[in-house]
Design a protein around this motif. Sequence first.
Motif, PDB file in Angstrom:
ATOM      1  N   ASN A 200       0.682  -1.172   0.110  1.00  0.00           N
ATOM      2  CA  ASN A 200       0.198  -0.020  -0.051  1.00  0.00           C
ATOM      3  C   ASN A 200       0.813   1.245   0.029  1.00  0.00           C
ATOM      4  OD1 ASN A 200       0.612  -1.110   2.657  1.00  0.00           O
ATOM      5  ND2 ASN A 200      -0.541   1.009   3.545  1.00  0.00           N
ATOM      6  N   PHE A 201       2.156   0.890   0.067  1.00  0.00           N
ATOM      7  CA  PHE A 201       3.222   2.455  -0.020  1.00  0.00           C
ATOM      8  C   PHE A 201       3.593   2.494  -1.306  1.00  0.00           C
ATOM      9  CE2 PHE A 201       2.882   1.833   4.385  1.00  0.00           C
ATOM     10  CZ  PHE A 201       3.236   3.013   5.221  1.00  0.00           C
ATOM     11  N   LEU A 202       3.795   3.690  -2.105  1.00  0.00           N
ATOM     12  CA  LEU A 202       4.021   3.694  -3.406  1.00  0.00           C
ATOM     13  C   LEU A 202       5.016   4.914  -3.667  1.00  0.00           C
ATOM     14  CD1 LEU A 202       3.352   3.231  -6.269  1.00  0.00           C
ATOM     15  CD2 LEU A 202       1.523   4.736  -6.296  1.00  0.00           C
ATOM     16  N   ARG A 203       6.031   4.580  -4.240  1.00  0.00           N
ATOM     17  CA  ARG A 203       7.152   5.477  -4.535  1.00  0.00           C
ATOM     18  C   ARG A 203       6.556   6.283  -5.905  1.00  0.00           C
ATOM     19  NH1 ARG A 203      13.071   5.236  -4.160  1.00  0.00           N
ATOM     20  NH2 ARG A 203      13.857   7.349  -4.395  1.00  0.00           N
ATOM     21  N   ILE A 204       6.533   7.526  -5.566  1.00  0.00           N
ATOM     22  CA  ILE A 204       5.823   8.553  -6.657  1.00  0.00           C
ATOM     23  C   ILE A 204       6.893   9.423  -7.365  1.00  0.00           C
ATOM     24  CG2 ILE A 204       3.695   8.546  -5.814  1.00  0.00           C
ATOM     25  CD1 ILE A 204       4.215  11.263  -4.535  1.00  0.00           C
ATOM     26  N   HIS A 205       8.052   9.534  -6.506  1.00  0.00           N
ATOM     27  CA  HIS A 205       9.014  10.509  -6.821  1.00  0.00           C
ATOM     28  C   HIS A 205      10.446  10.011  -6.145  1.00  0.00           C
ATOM     29  CE1 HIS A 205      11.484  14.408  -6.601  1.00  0.00           C
ATOM     30  NE2 HIS A 205      10.454  14.987  -7.450  1.00  0.00           N
ATOM     31  N   ARG A 206      11.666  10.489  -6.563  1.00  0.00           N
ATOM     32  CA  ARG A 206      12.893  10.145  -5.978  1.00  0.00           C
ATOM     33  C   ARG A 206      12.995  10.422  -4.608  1.00  0.00           C
ATOM     34  NH1 ARG A 206      16.916  13.713  -6.172  1.00  0.00           N
ATOM     35  NH2 ARG A 206      18.554  11.978  -6.222  1.00  0.00           N
ATOM     36  N   SER A 207      11.987  11.401  -4.309  1.00  0.00           N
ATOM     37  CA  SER A 207      12.129  12.104  -2.865  1.00  0.00           C
ATOM     38  C   SER A 207      10.876  11.703  -1.919  1.00  0.00           C
ATOM     39  CB  SER A 207      12.191  13.489  -2.972  1.00  0.00           C
ATOM     40  OG  SER A 207      13.307  13.967  -3.635  1.00  0.00           O
ATOM     41  N   TYR A 208       9.841  10.871  -2.521  1.00  0.00           N
ATOM     42  CA  TYR A 208       8.664  10.626  -1.883  1.00  0.00           C
ATOM     43  C   TYR A 208       8.172   9.326  -2.203  1.00  0.00           C
ATOM     44  CZ  TYR A 208       8.306  15.760  -1.776  1.00  0.00           C
ATOM     45  OH  TYR A 208       8.706  17.123  -1.574  1.00  0.00           O
ATOM     46  N   ILE A 209       7.728   8.733  -0.967  1.00  0.00           N
ATOM     47  CA  ILE A 209       6.925   7.432  -0.787  1.00  0.00           C
ATOM     48  C   ILE A 209       5.590   7.889  -0.173  1.00  0.00           C
ATOM     49  CG2 ILE A 209       6.482   5.075   0.058  1.00  0.00           C
ATOM     50  CD1 ILE A 209       9.722   5.015  -0.029  1.00  0.00           C
ATOM     51  N   ARG A 216      -5.971  11.237  -0.832  1.00  0.00           N
ATOM     52  CA  ARG A 216      -7.289  12.073  -1.041  1.00  0.00           C
ATOM     53  C   ARG A 216      -7.539  12.098  -2.786  1.00  0.00           C
ATOM     54  NH1 ARG A 216      -7.111  16.627   3.609  1.00  0.00           N
ATOM     55  NH2 ARG A 216      -7.378  15.294   5.582  1.00  0.00           N
ATOM     56  N   SER A 217      -6.622  12.662  -3.508  1.00  0.00           N
ATOM     57  CA  SER A 217      -6.922  12.794  -4.799  1.00  0.00           C
ATOM     58  C   SER A 217      -5.634  12.609  -5.443  1.00  0.00           C
ATOM     59  CB  SER A 217      -7.574  14.221  -5.102  1.00  0.00           C
ATOM     60  OG  SER A 217      -6.512  14.983  -4.710  1.00  0.00           O
ATOM     61  N   TYR A 218      -5.489  12.322  -6.784  1.00  0.00           N
ATOM     62  CA  TYR A 218      -4.228  12.355  -7.639  1.00  0.00           C
ATOM     63  C   TYR A 218      -4.628  12.382  -9.199  1.00  0.00           C
ATOM     64  CZ  TYR A 218      -5.983   7.373  -9.318  1.00  0.00           C
ATOM     65  OH  TYR A 218      -6.619   6.613  -9.920  1.00  0.00           O
ATOM     66  N   ASN A 219      -3.475  12.656  -9.514  1.00  0.00           N
ATOM     67  CA  ASN A 219      -3.749  12.858 -11.430  1.00  0.00           C
ATOM     68  C   ASN A 219      -2.281  12.309 -11.554  1.00  0.00           C
ATOM     69  OD1 ASN A 219      -2.148  15.177 -11.061  1.00  0.00           O
ATOM     70  ND2 ASN A 219      -4.000  16.656 -10.975  1.00  0.00           N
ATOM     71  N   ARG A 220      -1.786  12.545 -13.021  1.00  0.00           N
ATOM     72  CA  ARG A 220      -0.591  12.241 -13.603  1.00  0.00           C
ATOM     73  C   ARG A 220       0.496  13.223 -12.714  1.00  0.00           C
ATOM     74  NH1 ARG A 220       0.314   8.341 -17.385  1.00  0.00           N
ATOM     75  NH2 ARG A 220       2.120   9.609 -18.220  1.00  0.00           N
ATOM     76  N   GLU A 221       0.114  14.096 -12.376  1.00  0.00           N
ATOM     77  CA  GLU A 221       1.294  15.264 -11.924  1.00  0.00           C
ATOM     78  C   GLU A 221       1.476  15.352 -10.396  1.00  0.00           C
ATOM     79  OE1 GLU A 221       2.728  16.855 -14.321  1.00  0.00           O
ATOM     80  OE2 GLU A 221       1.371  15.844 -15.862  1.00  0.00           O
ATOM     81  N   ASP A 238       3.804   6.562 -14.904  1.00  0.00           N
ATOM     82  CA  ASP A 238       3.078   5.216 -15.567  1.00  0.00           C
ATOM     83  C   ASP A 238       2.952   4.191 -14.381  1.00  0.00           C
ATOM     84  OD1 ASP A 238       3.186   6.270 -18.071  1.00  0.00           O
ATOM     85  OD2 ASP A 238       5.115   5.243 -18.688  1.00  0.00           O
ATOM     86  N   GLU A 239       3.634   4.031 -13.472  1.00  0.00           N
ATOM     87  CA  GLU A 239       3.630   3.155 -12.447  1.00  0.00           C
ATOM     88  C   GLU A 239       2.494   3.622 -11.538  1.00  0.00           C
ATOM     89  OE1 GLU A 239       5.976   0.733  -8.699  1.00  0.00           O
ATOM     90  OE2 GLU A 239       7.095   2.184 -10.396  1.00  0.00           O
ATOM     91  N   VAL A 240       2.476   4.885 -11.045  1.00  0.00           N
ATOM     92  CA  VAL A 240       1.578   5.540 -10.180  1.00  0.00           C
ATOM     93  C   VAL A 240       0.248   5.430 -10.901  1.00  0.00           C
ATOM     94  CG1 VAL A 240       0.855   7.499  -9.368  1.00  0.00           C
ATOM     95  CG2 VAL A 240       3.280   6.962  -9.156  1.00  0.00           C
ATOM     96  N   SER A 241       0.081   5.936 -11.938  1.00  0.00           N
ATOM     97  CA  SER A 241      -1.253   5.766 -12.785  1.00  0.00           C
ATOM     98  C   SER A 241      -1.788   4.262 -12.802  1.00  0.00           C
ATOM     99  CB  SER A 241      -1.108   6.249 -14.356  1.00  0.00           C
ATOM    100  OG  SER A 241      -0.805   7.711 -14.231  1.00  0.00           O
ATOM    101  N   GLU A 242      -0.862   3.255 -12.952  1.00  0.00           N
ATOM    102  CA  GLU A 242      -1.240   2.018 -13.153  1.00  0.00           C
ATOM    103  C   GLU A 242      -1.841   1.555 -11.905  1.00  0.00           C
ATOM    104  OE1 GLU A 242       0.408  -2.535 -14.182  1.00  0.00           O
ATOM    105  OE2 GLU A 242       1.546  -0.664 -14.815  1.00  0.00           O
ATOM    106  N   ARG A 243      -0.772   1.566 -10.753  1.00  0.00           N
ATOM    107  CA  ARG A 243      -1.299   1.120  -9.472  1.00  0.00           C
ATOM    108  C   ARG A 243      -2.403   2.035  -8.827  1.00  0.00           C
ATOM    109  NH1 ARG A 243       3.190  -0.213  -6.254  1.00  0.00           N
ATOM    110  NH2 ARG A 243       1.502   0.011  -4.582  1.00  0.00           N
ATOM    111  N   LEU A 244      -2.651   3.213  -9.168  1.00  0.00           N
ATOM    112  CA  LEU A 244      -3.570   3.826  -8.246  1.00  0.00           C
ATOM    113  C   LEU A 244      -5.012   3.670  -9.055  1.00  0.00           C
ATOM    114  CD1 LEU A 244      -1.979   7.264  -7.258  1.00  0.00           C
ATOM    115  CD2 LEU A 244      -2.326   5.152  -5.882  1.00  0.00           C
TER     116      LEU A 244
END
Length: 247
Positions: A200-209, A216-221, A238-244
């Motif tokens: 349930n934890f997702l890496r979205i950036h080299r600096s953030y998990i 609460r909300s998300y998009n590709r940005e 791509d990974e974030v969009s697919e997982r979420l």
Amino acid sequence: MRTQYRILFWSLVYLVLLITFGNAAGNYIHSFYFVSFFFPVVFATSWFFYEILVIKYLIGKKYFRFFLYTFYLIIISINLEMVIVFIALTLLSYYESENMRSILTDFRLMPVVMYLIVFISAFVSVISQLLIENERKRSPGDSPVMYIEIRSERKNRRVLLDSIIYIESMADYVIIFTLDSEKIITRQRISYFERFLPGNFLRIHRSYIVNTDHLRSYNREEVTVPGASLPVSRTYKDEVSERLSSK
């Protein structure tokens, strides 16, 4: 602790190479000279292979990129070593021109030995990391992990996974943001958390998990969690969009 072991390992490698080639050549000054020239490239090659290629691509099952970037790494590293050999011999020829033949004979195997150490270290690192991953996924019937243990403020601390909102890397330390507005600071790398945190934890950036349970909300940005809007980097879009989208 793992960082301390690596520092100890490479310190021992340095000393062993220094003593071994110093004894063989009968000149510890020359041995120190060559080991000191070669060692930074060898160490950087080993570090990049494990911390970047193994953790990000091999464990992440991005096999094509792993083998492609490994090939690039080998080519770049060997070329850097060739440049260093040329510079080292050029500088040494000014002071030891009469001994160049014996120097070339005594130290011709040093680059080969150093890269052999890199390959052995890389092989052991890959095997150990795969064993860790297999152990983590070994039994679907095991009880889920409820916390992660970290080192913070000179103490070992257990942090409940459900309480973590997101994790931010700040170069030489990491901040864990929790639901009770606490900011826990640790020197452990963000790659450590990426390896051991559950799905349930997702890496979205080299600096953030982020903990997707608190999303609460998300998009590709960007993604929004309690108290923050965090960017999604191009590498992870791509990974974030697919997982979420499948969550």
